[in-house]
Design a protein around this motif. Structure first.
Motif, short mmCIF file in Angstrom:
data_model
loop_
_atom_site.label_atom_id
_atom_site.label_comp_id
_atom_site.label_asym_id
_atom_site.label_seq_id
_atom_site.Cartn_x
_atom_site.Cartn_y
_atom_site.Cartn_z
N ASP A 67 0.97 -1.15 0.03
CA ASP A 67 -0.04 0.07 0.09
C ASP A 67 1.04 1.34 -0.10
OD1 ASP A 67 -2.27 1.64 0.14
OD2 ASP A 67 -2.31 1.27 2.38
N ASP A 68 1.56 1.49 -1.06
CA ASP A 68 2.59 2.49 -1.22
C ASP A 68 2.21 3.19 -2.73
OD1 ASP A 68 4.90 4.03 -1.57
OD2 ASP A 68 6.25 2.24 -1.04
N ASP A 69 2.36 4.60 -2.54
CA ASP A 69 2.02 5.35 -3.71
C ASP A 69 3.27 5.38 -4.75
OD1 ASP A 69 -0.53 6.12 -2.72
OD2 ASP A 69 0.25 7.92 -2.13
N PHE A 70 4.34 4.88 -4.11
CA PHE A 70 5.60 4.80 -5.13
C PHE A 70 5.78 3.46 -5.66
CE2 PHE A 70 6.36 8.28 -1.98
CZ PHE A 70 6.74 9.30 -2.99
N ALA A 71 4.75 2.43 -5.41
CA ALA A 71 4.91 1.05 -6.00
C ALA A 71 3.97 1.18 -7.10
CB ALA A 71 4.60 0.00 -4.81
N SER A 72 4.35 0.46 -8.20
CA SER A 72 3.37 0.06 -9.36
C SER A 72 2.55 -1.12 -9.22
CB SER A 72 4.19 -0.11 -10.50
OG SER A 72 5.00 0.93 -11.06
N THR A 73 1.60 -1.27 -9.81
CA THR A 73 0.30 -2.36 -9.53
C THR A 73 1.03 -3.65 -9.71
OG1 THR A 73 -1.12 -0.92 -10.79
CG2 THR A 73 -1.68 -3.30 -10.64
N ARG A 74 2.01 -3.79 -10.66
CA ARG A 74 2.83 -4.94 -10.73
C ARG A 74 4.39 -4.65 -10.89
NH1 ARG A 74 -0.57 -8.86 -10.43
NH2 ARG A 74 -2.63 -8.84 -11.77
N ARG A 80 14.76 -2.30 -2.48
CA ARG A 80 13.75 -1.15 -2.34
C ARG A 80 12.76 -1.16 -3.44
NH1 ARG A 80 14.16 4.16 -3.29
NH2 ARG A 80 16.23 4.02 -4.07
N ILE A 81 11.61 -0.99 -2.99
CA ILE A 81 10.55 -0.62 -3.94
C ILE A 81 9.59 0.27 -3.19
CG2 ILE A 81 8.40 -1.89 -4.80
CD1 ILE A 81 9.93 -4.31 -4.91
N GLY A 82 9.85 1.32 -3.71
CA GLY A 82 8.84 2.67 -3.06
C GLY A 82 9.55 2.77 -1.77
N LYS A 83 8.70 2.77 -0.84
CA LYS A 83 9.36 2.91 0.67
C LYS A 83 9.43 1.73 1.26
CE LYS A 83 6.78 7.52 1.25
NZ LYS A 83 5.94 8.21 1.89
N THR A 84 9.28 0.68 0.61
CA THR A 84 9.42 -0.63 1.53
C THR A 84 10.76 -1.27 1.21
OG1 THR A 84 7.07 -0.92 1.02
CG2 THR A 84 8.37 -2.89 1.39
N VAL A 85 11.51 -1.75 2.06
CA VAL A 85 12.53 -2.55 1.89
C VAL A 85 12.59 -3.88 2.28
CG1 VAL A 85 15.21 -2.50 2.49
CG2 VAL A 85 13.82 -0.31 2.51
N ILE A 86 13.02 -4.77 1.38
CA ILE A 86 13.13 -6.39 1.94
C ILE A 86 14.36 -7.01 1.62
CG2 ILE A 86 10.46 -6.33 1.22
CD1 ILE A 86 11.29 -7.52 -1.50
N THR A 142 7.12 2.43 -12.47
CA THR A 142 7.43 3.84 -12.75
C THR A 142 8.59 4.30 -12.06
OG1 THR A 142 4.83 4.12 -13.08
CG2 THR A 142 6.15 6.11 -12.54
N ASN A 143 8.80 4.01 -10.82
CA ASN A 143 9.89 4.47 -9.93
C ASN A 143 10.89 3.60 -9.55
OD1 ASN A 143 8.40 6.95 -9.08
ND2 ASN A 143 6.92 5.88 -7.89
N GLY A 144 11.03 2.29 -10.22
CA GLY A 144 12.22 1.58 -10.30
C GLY A 144 12.17 0.42 -9.03
N THR A 145 12.98 -0.42 -9.24
CA THR A 145 13.34 -1.16 -8.28
C THR A 145 14.87 -1.45 -7.81
OG1 THR A 145 11.30 -2.86 -8.92
CG2 THR A 145 13.06 -3.88 -7.59
#
Length: 148
Positions: free
Chosen positions: A89-96, A138-144, A115-118
């Motif tokens: 649930d992150d505006d900086f992450a794409s649908t897929r 890092r995907i948007g504001k999420t780090v795994i 859109t914002n890269g991985t």
């Protein structure tokens, strides 16, 4: 009339200062991730090919911090889509946004045209890249990261 103009000017300046504060906090949050990534890089260098195979995907930063997904060899889809394995649930992450998949005994991350890269550590993912243990994705504001 003069009092109304002064009040409007004060409100305008408060809005500008609030906007600058938000921009500044976003910039410092991004640099904080870079500092954290540097620490992860040190740990990643300690884990070589002879180390244990990854068994789980762990969210280390973001709204889902602490979430763990067991790795069973099936691809992991990451994005905002409801059918993703890890729904962000992150505006900086794409649908897929991205996919983690196993090739042989190694896991690879692939950006799916987001859109914002991985990012794998500090490097933008432009082609499938092998993911070592403990290296942040890092995907948007999420780090795994992958852990054993």
């Amino acid at each position: 009339m003069q009092l109304t103009r002064a009040g409007f000017l004060v409100l305008l300046w408060l809005f500008v200062l609030a906007a600058l504060r938000v921009v500044r906090s976003d910039l410092y949050a991004a640099s904080g991730l870079r500092v954290a990534a540097t620490g992860f890089r040190k740990n990643a260098n300690k884990t070589g090919r002879g180390s244990k195979a990854p068994r789980q995907l762990v969210v280390t930063h973001g709204a889902l911090t602490g979430t763990r997904i067991s790795l069973d060899g099936r691809p992991i889809m990451i994005g905002r889509a409801d059918d993703s394995t890890l729904v962000l649930d992150d505006d900086f992450a794409s649908t897929r946004h991205a996919r983690l998949s196993m090739r042989g005994t190694d896991w690879y991350v692939e950006d799916l045209g987001s859109t914002n890269g991985t990012y794998l550590d500090r490097d933008k993912v432009t082609a499938p890249l092998r993911v070592p243990l403990g290296v942040p994705i890092r995907i948007g504001k999420t780090v795994i990261e992958l852990r054993s």
